[in-house]
Write an enzyme that holds these catalytic residues in place. Structure first.
Site, short mmCIF file in Angstrom:
data_model
loop_
_atom_site.label_atom_id
_atom_site.label_comp_id
_atom_site.label_asym_id
_atom_site.label_seq_id
_atom_site.Cartn_x
_atom_site.Cartn_y
_atom_site.Cartn_z
N MET A 161 -8.60 -2.73 -1.32
CA MET A 161 -7.93 -1.73 -0.50
C MET A 161 -6.91 -1.02 -1.38
O MET A 161 -6.04 -1.66 -1.95
CB MET A 161 -7.26 -2.41 0.70
CG MET A 161 -6.45 -1.51 1.59
SD MET A 161 -6.00 -2.30 3.16
CE MET A 161 -5.27 -3.84 2.64
N ARG A 294 -3.46 -8.25 8.56
CA ARG A 294 -2.09 -8.72 8.81
C ARG A 294 -2.10 -10.11 9.44
O ARG A 294 -1.28 -10.96 9.10
CB ARG A 294 -1.36 -7.71 9.70
CG ARG A 294 -0.97 -6.46 8.94
CD ARG A 294 -0.38 -5.38 9.82
NE ARG A 294 0.15 -4.30 8.97
CZ ARG A 294 0.63 -3.16 9.42
NH1 ARG A 294 0.65 -2.92 10.72
NH2 ARG A 294 1.10 -2.25 8.58
N TYR A 426 3.66 -7.87 1.43
CA TYR A 426 2.45 -7.03 1.48
C TYR A 426 1.81 -7.02 2.87
O TYR A 426 2.17 -7.81 3.73
CB TYR A 426 1.46 -7.38 0.38
CG TYR A 426 0.81 -8.74 0.28
CD1 TYR A 426 0.64 -9.59 1.35
CD2 TYR A 426 0.31 -9.15 -0.97
CE1 TYR A 426 -0.01 -10.80 1.21
CE2 TYR A 426 -0.32 -10.38 -1.11
CZ TYR A 426 -0.50 -11.19 -0.02
OH TYR A 426 -1.14 -12.40 -0.16
N GLU A 427 0.91 -6.07 3.04
CA GLU A 427 0.31 -5.77 4.36
C GLU A 427 1.37 -5.37 5.38
O GLU A 427 1.25 -5.67 6.57
CB GLU A 427 -0.52 -6.95 4.88
CG GLU A 427 -1.79 -7.21 4.11
CD GLU A 427 -2.73 -6.02 4.09
OE1 GLU A 427 -2.65 -5.18 4.99
OE2 GLU A 427 -3.53 -5.92 3.15
N GLY A 428 2.39 -4.69 4.92
CA GLY A 428 3.48 -4.28 5.80
C GLY A 428 4.57 -5.33 5.77
O GLY A 428 4.34 -6.47 6.18
#
Length: 568
Positions: A161, A294, A426-428
């Site tokens: 990604m 997430r 990571y991933e927000g």
């Protein structure tokens, strides 16, 4: 003590706590029987214990490296990945039409946690592919699905990604990567991406990059972004990887942890790509990939918490130091036992929250009902943020249990903290997860939150007669959560944001108390689960009082501090 996958915990959660039987009553997942579930947990646990766990230290001591433009992975990682792929673990939840098993995401999430506890650096690879598979299933053309999905599901090819750029981190809309129409159904992708997990490897036939870029007519911000499939090797007419695409790994990051997972800076110089989804609809497609990722990252935090706990428990069981109140090892010291008890209690709470979120995602998939969609959306940021916070906290306590030896690299205790630390980023980031919870997830005025609180209170009320010492505190804490939510939804957004992190943790604390109460009731009064529930509810749940007070402070006192005050 070697790592042991938490198969029994998941079996208990599925059978008694999070309601996997509801999934089996749907047409979509009716084949996910108890026997199949048990067999999957057993086989995945065996693979994690015997194949992946021995690789964890190799990844830390012998990091992935870049040699003459080629990524060389840690010793044994190729064989470990082969075991994951050949076992079918990558495509568990994928569409059977393309070679997947079509099993519930709940089971995939459980298996991912087991693999992550065994070797997080390697587990990150299939997690990326799983997210890409889901994005392609939902948004790609039939031609792209037919070509890429079977290869990704089998593990012959890997997926990545590509969102972040040097100037565009959490603000994805600031990206500068561009895409130009080649006039033949392909696009020329140009730009640089950073923080690309598993941007390349030396064990898969191809690496498939999902890349966000802007078409010439794309408006500024996120609404003008499109998504493209950009493979490392361009497949020929038969689908065989052919000529090299115009992309390369510029460098690998030198990181605090996760040394076995190559984090690449990727350069695209007019690389050939194919549009995924509609023009300018890239964020919608990418969020399909990110949302379940997430939950998966929350599972990574839980995975490391489990491994760090087991590591600390083994040390405490053997280490003799001082005069213990019970036995002759440090396990008999009250403070060491407190740390281990809290580590175990929090890990179970986080695992139950993530499992409940995964079941809600599956129920939404199986039924299409809005209530399940709302439940899944509400629990996703909580599962991610609390799971990773628990991973960090438990790993930190694991070092403390080791005492001075925890600061010595040879014991391996520090690796857990170094590896898990990034999961809160990571991933927000967890701050963004919390802001999402108090903003987007409260656009319904708190309706989804109140529905869950209603369930908690009803269950606690039903337990008051037989379990008063556990049910009463859970009921009281849920009332505090309700009142805090009522206050929150009436506030301006900046005041919500100021208390977002404590609000998410407040919600997680109450959910943890609820799931521990469920576990105690299901297992019986004289059970290990009941004893662990008492630790959580009597020692950890009371944090809800301070968290609620923190939420209600708003933002005024924070902004009353001037820039000069902060710099003084």
């Amino acid at each position: 003590m070697p790592y042991r996958a938490p198969t029994l915990d998941y079996q208990f959660l599925f059978d008694h706590i999070v309601g996997l039987e509801r999934l089996r009553q749907t047409e979509r997942f009716e084949e996910a029987s108890e026997d199949i579930t048990a067999a999957i947990l057993e086989e995945a646990g065996k693979m994690a214990n015997e194949v992946l766990a021995p690789l964890n230290r190799n990844g830390d001591l012998h990091p992935a490296r870049l040699e003459n433009g080629v990524v060389r992975t840690s010793p044994g990682f190729g064989d470990g990945y082969k075991a994951i792929a050949e076992g079918g673990w990558i495509g568990m939840a994928a569409d059977p039409e393309y070679g997947g098993m079509g099993l519930p995401y709940s089971l995939q999430n459980a298996v991912n946690e087991m693999m992550g506890g065994a070797c997080l650096s390697l587990q990150l690879n299939p997690l990326m592919s799983q997210g890409q598979i889901e994005a392609l299933e939902s948004h790609a053309s039939d031609a792209i699905k037919d070509l890429y999905l079977p290869k990704l599901i089998s593990g012959e090819w890997c997926g990545t990604m590509n969102l972040t750029e040097p100037q565009a981190g959490s603000d994805v809309g600031a990206l500068k990567s561009k895409a130009e129409d080649n006039g033949d159904g392909t696009y020329a992708i140009t730009g640089q991406k950073i923080y690309i997990s598993w941007g390349d490897n030396d064990f898969s036939e191809n690496v498939c990059h999902l890349v966000l870029a802007r078409l010439p007519d794309g408006v500024p911000g996120t609404k003008g972004i499109s998504l493209f499939m950009v493979p490392k090797l361009i497949p020929d007419e038969s689908g065989t990887p052919g000529v090299a695409n115009s992309l390369k790994v510029v460098s690998l990051e030198h990181k605090l942890g996760l040394h076995g997972s190559p984090t690449a800076v990727m350069q695209y110089d007019g690389a050939t790509g194919w549009l995924v989804g509609e023009p300018h609809g890239g964020m919608a497609a990418m969020f399909t990939m990110m949302n379940n990722a997430r939950v998966g990252v929350g599972g990574q935090g839980i995975a490391v918490a489990e491994a760090a706990y087991q590591h600390a428990l083994a040390y405490a069981t053997d280490r003799k130091q001082g005069k213990a109140a019970q036995g002759d090892t440090i396990l008999g010291h009250a403070d060491v036992r407190r740390m281990l008890a809290e580590m175990k209690a929090d890990t179970f709470a986080a695992r139950a929250i993530a499992a409940a979120c995964a079941v809600a995602i599956d129920m939404e998939t199986a039924t299409g009902e809005g209530d399940w969609q709302a439940r899944a959306a509400l629990l996703t940021p909580i599962a991610k943020a609390f799971g990773t916070d628990v991973g960090i906290d438990v790993s930190q306590k694991g070092i403390q249990v080791h005492g001075g030896m925890g600061f010595i690299e040879e014991t391996g205790a520090a690796q857990y903290l170094r590896d898990v630390r990034v999961t809160a980023i990571y991933e927000g980031t967890n701050g963004i997860q919390s802001m999402d919870l108090v903003a987007r997830k409260m656009m319904d005025g708190g309706e989804a939150a109140y529905a869950l609180i209603d369930e908690i209170e009803a269950y606690a009320e039903s337990c008051k007669a037989s379990w008063p010492e556990l049910a009463e505190p859970v009921f009281t804490a849920s009332e505090t959560l309700r009142e805090t939510t009522e206050w929150l939804v009436e506030q301006k957004m900046n005041d919500r944001f100021a208390g977002a992190v404590p609000y998410l943790r407040l919600f997680a604390r109450v959910l943890g108390g609820y799931f521990h109460l469920c576990a105690a009731k299901e297992a019986g009064a004289n059970s290990a689960r009941a004893r662990l529930a008492r630790v959580y509810i009597q020692r950890l749940l009371p944090e809800h009082i301070g968290l609620a007070e923190h939420v209600r402070q708003g933002a005024d006192d924070l902004f009353a501090l001037t820039d000069e005050d902060l710099a003084a």
